[in-house]
Design a protein around this motif. Structure first.
Motif, PDB file in Angstrom:
ATOM      1  N   HIS A  15      13.902   7.586  12.833  1.00  0.00           N
ATOM      2  CA  HIS A  15      13.544   6.561  13.881  1.00  0.00           C
ATOM      3  C   HIS A  15      12.023   6.514  14.404  1.00  0.00           C
ATOM      4  O   HIS A  15      11.741   6.326  15.560  1.00  0.00           O
ATOM      5  CB  HIS A  15      14.367   6.995  15.293  1.00  0.00           C
ATOM      6  N   GLY A  16      11.287   6.567  13.204  1.00  0.00           N
ATOM      7  CA  GLY A  16       9.645   6.837  13.806  1.00  0.00           C
ATOM      8  C   GLY A  16       9.062   5.442  13.598  1.00  0.00           C
ATOM      9  O   GLY A  16       7.611   5.664  13.364  1.00  0.00           O
ATOM     10  N   GLY A  17       9.594   4.275  13.801  1.00  0.00           N
ATOM     11  CA  GLY A  17       8.925   3.171  13.619  1.00  0.00           C
ATOM     12  C   GLY A  17       9.022   2.021  12.447  1.00  0.00           C
ATOM     13  O   GLY A  17       8.492   1.315  12.244  1.00  0.00           O
ATOM     14  N   ALA A  50       5.972   6.615  -1.803  1.00  0.00           N
ATOM     15  CA  ALA A  50       7.433   6.382  -1.262  1.00  0.00           C
ATOM     16  C   ALA A  50       7.332   4.834  -1.514  1.00  0.00           C
ATOM     17  O   ALA A  50       8.358   4.239  -1.772  1.00  0.00           O
ATOM     18  CB  ALA A  50       7.700   7.015  -0.200  1.00  0.00           C
ATOM     19  N   THR A  51       6.404   4.134  -0.797  1.00  0.00           N
ATOM     20  CA  THR A  51       6.398   2.812  -0.744  1.00  0.00           C
ATOM     21  C   THR A  51       6.434   2.170  -2.158  1.00  0.00           C
ATOM     22  O   THR A  51       6.864   1.141  -2.375  1.00  0.00           O
ATOM     23  CB  THR A  51       5.337   2.189   0.298  1.00  0.00           C
ATOM     24  N   ALA A  52       5.586   2.471  -3.084  1.00  0.00           N
ATOM     25  CA  ALA A  52       5.491   2.308  -4.344  1.00  0.00           C
ATOM     26  C   ALA A  52       6.951   2.256  -4.926  1.00  0.00           C
ATOM     27  O   ALA A  52       7.313   1.365  -5.860  1.00  0.00           O
ATOM     28  CB  ALA A  52       4.541   3.178  -4.950  1.00  0.00           C
ATOM     29  N   TYR A  70       0.795  -1.217   0.041  1.00  0.00           N
ATOM     30  CA  TYR A  70      -0.050   0.074   0.029  1.00  0.00           C
ATOM     31  C   TYR A  70       0.973   1.115   0.103  1.00  0.00           C
ATOM     32  O   TYR A  70       1.904   1.067   0.560  1.00  0.00           O
ATOM     33  CB  TYR A  70      -0.906   0.216   1.325  1.00  0.00           C
ATOM     34  N   SER A  71       0.539   2.214  -0.613  1.00  0.00           N
ATOM     35  CA  SER A  71       1.284   3.404  -0.768  1.00  0.00           C
ATOM     36  C   SER A  71       0.418   4.736  -0.873  1.00  0.00           C
ATOM     37  O   SER A  71      -0.279   4.699  -1.923  1.00  0.00           O
ATOM     38  CB  SER A  71       2.353   3.319  -1.789  1.00  0.00           C
ATOM     39  N   ARG A  72       0.441   5.732  -0.103  1.00  0.00           N
ATOM     40  CA  ARG A  72      -0.557   6.753  -0.478  1.00  0.00           C
ATOM     41  C   ARG A  72      -0.080   7.852  -1.029  1.00  0.00           C
ATOM     42  O   ARG A  72      -0.470   8.518  -2.086  1.00  0.00           O
ATOM     43  CB  ARG A  72      -1.086   7.327   1.078  1.00  0.00           C
ATOM     44  N   PRO A 102       3.547   1.846   4.134  1.00  0.00           N
ATOM     45  CA  PRO A 102       4.377   3.147   5.019  1.00  0.00           C
ATOM     46  C   PRO A 102       3.927   2.666   6.556  1.00  0.00           C
ATOM     47  O   PRO A 102       2.948   2.005   6.789  1.00  0.00           O
ATOM     48  CB  PRO A 102       3.249   4.122   4.675  1.00  0.00           C
ATOM     49  N   THR A 103       4.631   3.458   7.315  1.00  0.00           N
ATOM     50  CA  THR A 103       4.392   3.258   8.837  1.00  0.00           C
ATOM     51  C   THR A 103       3.110   4.220   9.220  1.00  0.00           C
ATOM     52  O   THR A 103       2.925   5.106   8.549  1.00  0.00           O
ATOM     53  CB  THR A 103       5.652   3.903   9.795  1.00  0.00           C
ATOM     54  N   ARG A 104       2.327   3.469   9.853  1.00  0.00           N
ATOM     55  CA  ARG A 104       1.232   4.336  10.280  1.00  0.00           C
ATOM     56  C   ARG A 104       1.412   3.937  11.734  1.00  0.00           C
ATOM     57  O   ARG A 104       0.987   3.062  12.458  1.00  0.00           O
ATOM     58  CB  ARG A 104      -0.271   3.765   9.945  1.00  0.00           C
TER      59      ARG A 104
HETATM   60  C1  LIG Z   1      -1.997   8.454   9.886  1.00  0.00           C
HETATM   61  C2  LIG Z   1      -0.396   8.391   9.673  1.00  0.00           C
HETATM   62  C3  LIG Z   1       0.547   8.043  10.583  1.00  0.00           C
HETATM   63  C4  LIG Z   1       1.809   8.011  10.487  1.00  0.00           C
HETATM   64  N1  LIG Z   1       2.631   7.555  11.546  1.00  0.00           N
HETATM   65  C5  LIG Z   1       4.081   7.845  11.189  1.00  0.00           C
HETATM   66  C6  LIG Z   1       4.930   7.301  12.243  1.00  0.00           C
HETATM   67  O1  LIG Z   1       4.796   6.664  13.299  1.00  0.00           O
HETATM   68  N2  LIG Z   1       6.204   7.720  11.870  1.00  0.00           N
HETATM   69  C7  LIG Z   1       6.782   8.129  10.671  1.00  0.00           C
HETATM   70  O2  LIG Z   1       7.931   8.245  10.783  1.00  0.00           O
HETATM   71  N3  LIG Z   1       5.967   8.286   9.869  1.00  0.00           N
HETATM   72  C8  LIG Z   1       4.736   8.182  10.115  1.00  0.00           C
HETATM   73  N4  LIG Z   1       3.959   8.635   8.943  1.00  0.00           N
HETATM   74  C9  LIG Z   1       4.297   8.968   7.780  1.00  0.00           C
HETATM   75  C10 LIG Z   1       4.366   8.024   6.728  1.00  0.00           C
HETATM   76  O3  LIG Z   1       4.679   6.742   6.964  1.00  0.00           O
HETATM   77  C11 LIG Z   1       5.534   8.563   5.594  1.00  0.00           C
HETATM   78  O4  LIG Z   1       5.170   9.618   4.991  1.00  0.00           O
HETATM   79  C12 LIG Z   1       5.601   7.240   4.447  1.00  0.00           C
HETATM   80  O5  LIG Z   1       6.777   7.338   3.875  1.00  0.00           O
HETATM   81  C13 LIG Z   1       4.530   7.242   3.447  1.00  0.00           C
HETATM   82  O6  LIG Z   1       4.624   6.453   2.531  1.00  0.00           O
HETATM   83  P1  LIG Z   1       3.830   6.436   1.063  1.00  0.00           P
HETATM   84  O7  LIG Z   1       4.430   7.670   0.424  1.00  0.00           O
HETATM   85  O8  LIG Z   1       4.208   5.268   0.436  1.00  0.00           O
HETATM   86  O9  LIG Z   1       2.454   6.718   1.151  1.00  0.00           O
HETATM   87  C14 LIG Z   1       2.322   8.606   9.091  1.00  0.00           C
HETATM   88  C15 LIG Z   1       1.651   8.929   8.039  1.00  0.00           C
HETATM   89  C16 LIG Z   1      -0.043   9.072   8.688  1.00  0.00           C
HETATM   90  C17 LIG Z   1      -0.836   9.591   7.475  1.00  0.00           C
END
Ligand SMILES: Cc1cc2nc3c(=O)[nH]c(=O)nc-3n(C[C@H](O)[C@H](O)[C@H](O)COP(=O)(O)O)c2cc1C
Length: 198
Positions: free
Chosen positions: A119-121, A16-18, A11-13, A78-80
């Motif tokens: 370091h966010g998970g 980045a994950t894509a 999944y990628s919103r 992605p991390t949530r």
């Molecule tokens: C609801 C929500 C929670 C998130 N929680 C974290 C988190 O705990 N730590 C972190 O570093 N980024 C967090 N992020 C940021 C995304 O994980 C990050 O931007 C990721 O690179 C997005 O990937 P994507 O481009 O594939 O969607 C969060 C974003 C959202 C919308």
């Protein structure tokens, strides 16, 4: 029976994950196997809203047959809040029949993630994605320290799987070490699947 394809399911919103998924697919192909890139739809806050069956762009949505028939799996989110994203979890929660019939038992799998902060998970998210794979009886592959990028990286990259530090604005591109580790996972899954299916 020879290996057929590695499913790269993510999944990628924001992309980045894509981006990571495409590099993992490249690694799979470098090892001589087909990579099948598939995504999952967003989970709507309105229960009655239904996504179109074909996404506007990017990878197709995964079906349970994509998962059932794969020779190996790379799973990315992605991390949530330090955990995998709900849309991917929702898809995985729909795989009970594959669990009941043991379709995924013995297949190699790996995980990958992208975060905003370094370091966010990353590691907790990677571990959270391993749990359902272990319940399915999959053979979880990490990354060995013989991959020099694991020691040299200034961004993402863990022994639990590839990771990416996308930055607060999500615009940081994959660097050379993050890219190398994505490809390494793809290659490792393809090589392991080929050995297991020999
Ligand atoms: C609801 C929500 C929670 C998130 N929680 C974290 C988190 O705990 N730590 C972190 O570093 N980024 C967090 N992020 C940021 C995304 O994980 C990050 O931007 C990721 O690179 C997005 O990937 P994507 O481009 O594939 O969607 C969060 C974003 C959202 C919308």
């Amino acid at each position: 029976m020879s290996a057929r394809y590695i499913l790269v399911l993510y999944y990628s919103r924001h992309g980045a994950t894509a981006q990571m998924a495409r590099q993992i697919a490249r690694g799979v192909e470098m090892a001589g196997l087909e990579a099948r890139l598939r995504t999952v739809p967003a989970v709507s806050s309105e229960c009655e809203a239904v996504a179109p069956s074909v996404p506007e762009d990017g990878a197709m949505y995964a079906t349970l047959d994509d998962l059932k028939n794969c020779s190996g799996l790379a799973l990315g989110s992605p991390t949530r809040f330090g955990n995998m994203a709900a849309p991917l979890k929702y898809f995985i929660d729909g795989t009970s029949n594959l669990w009941l019939t043991g379709e995924l038992v013995g297949k190699p799998a790996g995980v990958f993630t992208s975060t905003a902060s370094l370091h966010g998970g990353q590691e907790t998210t990677l571990l959270s994605m391993m749990l359902p794979l272990l319940h399915h009886g999959m053979l979880v592959c990490g990354l060995p320290y013989s991959e020099s990028a694991l020691l040299e990286t200034r961004g993402g990259g863990t022994p639990y799987g590839p990771s990416h530090h996308a930055g607060g604005d999500g615009k940081r591109a994959l660097d050379e070490h993050e890219t190398a580790l994505c490809r390494a996972l793809g290659q490792r899954l393809a090589q392991t699947a080929s050995k297991l299916e020999r």
